[in-house]
Design an enzyme around this catalytic site. Structure first.
Site, short mmCIF file in Angstrom:
data_model
loop_
_atom_site.label_atom_id
_atom_site.label_comp_id
_atom_site.label_asym_id
_atom_site.label_seq_id
_atom_site.Cartn_x
_atom_site.Cartn_y
_atom_site.Cartn_z
N GLY A 1 2.96 -2.00 -13.67
CA GLY A 1 1.67 -1.92 -12.95
C GLY A 1 1.41 -0.43 -12.48
N ILE B 1 2.19 0.90 -9.53
CA ILE B 1 3.36 1.66 -8.88
C ILE B 1 4.26 2.12 -10.14
CG2 ILE B 1 5.16 1.65 -7.40
CD1 ILE B 1 3.70 -0.33 -5.81
N THR C 1 12.74 -0.88 -5.01
CA THR C 1 11.56 -0.81 -3.76
C THR C 1 10.84 -1.89 -4.00
OG1 THR C 1 10.39 0.79 -5.34
CG2 THR C 1 11.96 1.78 -3.73
N ARG D 1 11.04 -6.09 -4.33
CA ARG D 1 11.44 -7.12 -3.38
C ARG D 1 12.82 -7.46 -3.66
NH1 ARG D 1 7.43 -6.17 -1.02
NH2 ARG D 1 6.07 -7.48 -0.16
N GLU E 1 15.83 -10.09 5.17
CA GLU E 1 15.29 -8.79 5.98
C GLU E 1 15.26 -9.17 7.54
OE1 GLU E 1 12.20 -6.59 3.90
OE2 GLU E 1 13.54 -6.27 2.13
N HIS F 1 13.23 -1.19 3.99
CA HIS F 1 12.11 -1.57 3.42
C HIS F 1 10.72 -0.63 3.88
CE1 HIS F 1 9.46 -5.29 1.90
NE2 HIS F 1 8.76 -4.28 1.66
C1 GLV Z 1 5.26 -3.83 0.82
O1 GLV Z 1 6.45 -4.08 0.50
C2 GLV Z 1 4.07 -4.27 0.63
O2 GLV Z 1 3.98 -5.40 -0.17
O3 GLV Z 1 3.03 -4.15 0.74
#
Ligand code: GLV
Length: 323
Positions: free
Chosen positions: A158, A160, A234, A236, A265, A284
């Site tokens: 995607g 990112i 980074t 989930r 978390e 996170h």
């Molecule tokens: C961060 O992890 C988000 O989902 O914005």
């Protein structure tokens, strides 16, 4: 009638102030996060909710809120929200895509470099006073793994994932990617998940957490990874089986990991990943820059403002509610 809106954290940005001009806003001022019982209490009678990824918006909570008309989450991921329960009630859910793409890609690449070059270990070594004439520069002192020229596998191509691929190009990396629906991206070779795991020196995860991606990297998939590879997450925590990853690190199958997100978390100190000096961890913080967080808060506020004006949210996860 003035509508009531609960905001579960003090927010940065400018647009949150506009919310107070057109609704009766109650902001949880802390300290810390609003606990689940407090959320239920504060949300009673509210028409709108502006929440964080730390708030659990499950079906029981939604069912207990007959007045709820919209939810706006200051996050791109919405795995903390029961989207179906909202959609069944015709309640729109807003999120904050786009603005955190580069910041999160930077964080993923920072973790990749830090894990490859052992920066967490090196930092602790210096601070703990272990750097001494007897324990100092030598040909194999703190030697790590080369990033330049290595193969990077991106799970989830995607926005990112594509931003991570652009960074990798600057390091002359060969980039492989797996996406559920294959995507053509220049400079990126589209492969199956299995091939990606077999060939990649570095693997970085960029899929959302859903029922389909929960434990996507389980013991079997981790065992398929190239010996000596590095895993970066980074996205989930629930996407990776943490115990299996810890075992693969202990057994020497994997070289290191960069982990910004955990199944639970804040992470508990007895999480097996924390036992490994080769695991670089963070709490996170993928999207955590001052500017990006202000932009995310502005989008979350704009989604809420649109809902208050009976307009479609600019960034809505379940647009089908608008018919
Ligand atoms: C961060 O992890 C988000 O989902 O914005």
């Amino acid at each position: 009638m003035t509508k009531k809106v609960l905001v579960t954290h003090r927010l940065p940005g400018e647009r949150i102030h506009d919310l107070a001009h057109c609704s009766d806003v109650n902001v949880w001022m802390g300290p810390g996060l609003l606990p689940a019982a407090g959320l239920r209490e504060e949300l009673a009678g509210c028409h709108g909710l502006v929440c964080m990824l730390t708030d659990r918006i499950d079906r029981a909570l939604i069912d207990a809120m007959p007045d709820l008309e919209f939810v706006s989450s200051m996050s791109v991921g919405v795995d903390h929200v029961d989207v179906s329960a909202l959609t069944e009630r015709g309640i729109p859910l807003g999120n904050t895509p786009g603005v955190l793409v580069d910041t999160t890609a930077d964080a993923a690449f920072a973790m990749l470099l830090a894990a490859a070059r052992r920066l967490g270990e090196a930092d602790r070594f210096v601070r703990q006073g272990n750097w001494s004439p007897e324990n100092a520069w030598s040909p194999d002192f703190f030697t790590g793994k080369d990033v330049t020229g290595a193969t990077l596998g991106i799970i989830g191509l995607g926005e990112i994932g594509q931003a991570v691929a652009r960074r990798a190009a600057g390091f002359d990396m060969r980039v492989l990617a797996w996406n559920r629906t294959p995507r053509e991206v220049p400079g990126v070779e589209s492969v199956s998940l299995e091939e990606l795991l077999l060939r990649s020196d570095f693997v970085s995860i960029h899929v959302a957490l859903t029922d389909d991606t929960h434990n996507l990297l389980d013991a079997e998939k981790i065992a398929m990874m190239k010996p000596g590879a590095v895993l970066v997450n980074t996205a989930r925590g629930g996407i990776v089986d943490e115990a299996a990853l810890a075992a693969a690190l202990s057994g020497g199958h994997l070289y290191a990991a960069g982990i910004d997100v955990f199944e639970r978390e804040p992470v508990s100190l007895d999480n097996p990943l924390l036992e490994h000096s080769s695991v670089v961890v963070a709490p996170h913080i993928g999207s955590a820059t001052v500017l990006t967080r202000a932009r995310m808060a502005d989008i979350a506020s704009e989604n809420a403002l649109a809902a208050l004006k009976d307009q479609p949210m600019p960034h809505c996860v379940n647009p089908e509610v608008y018919g």
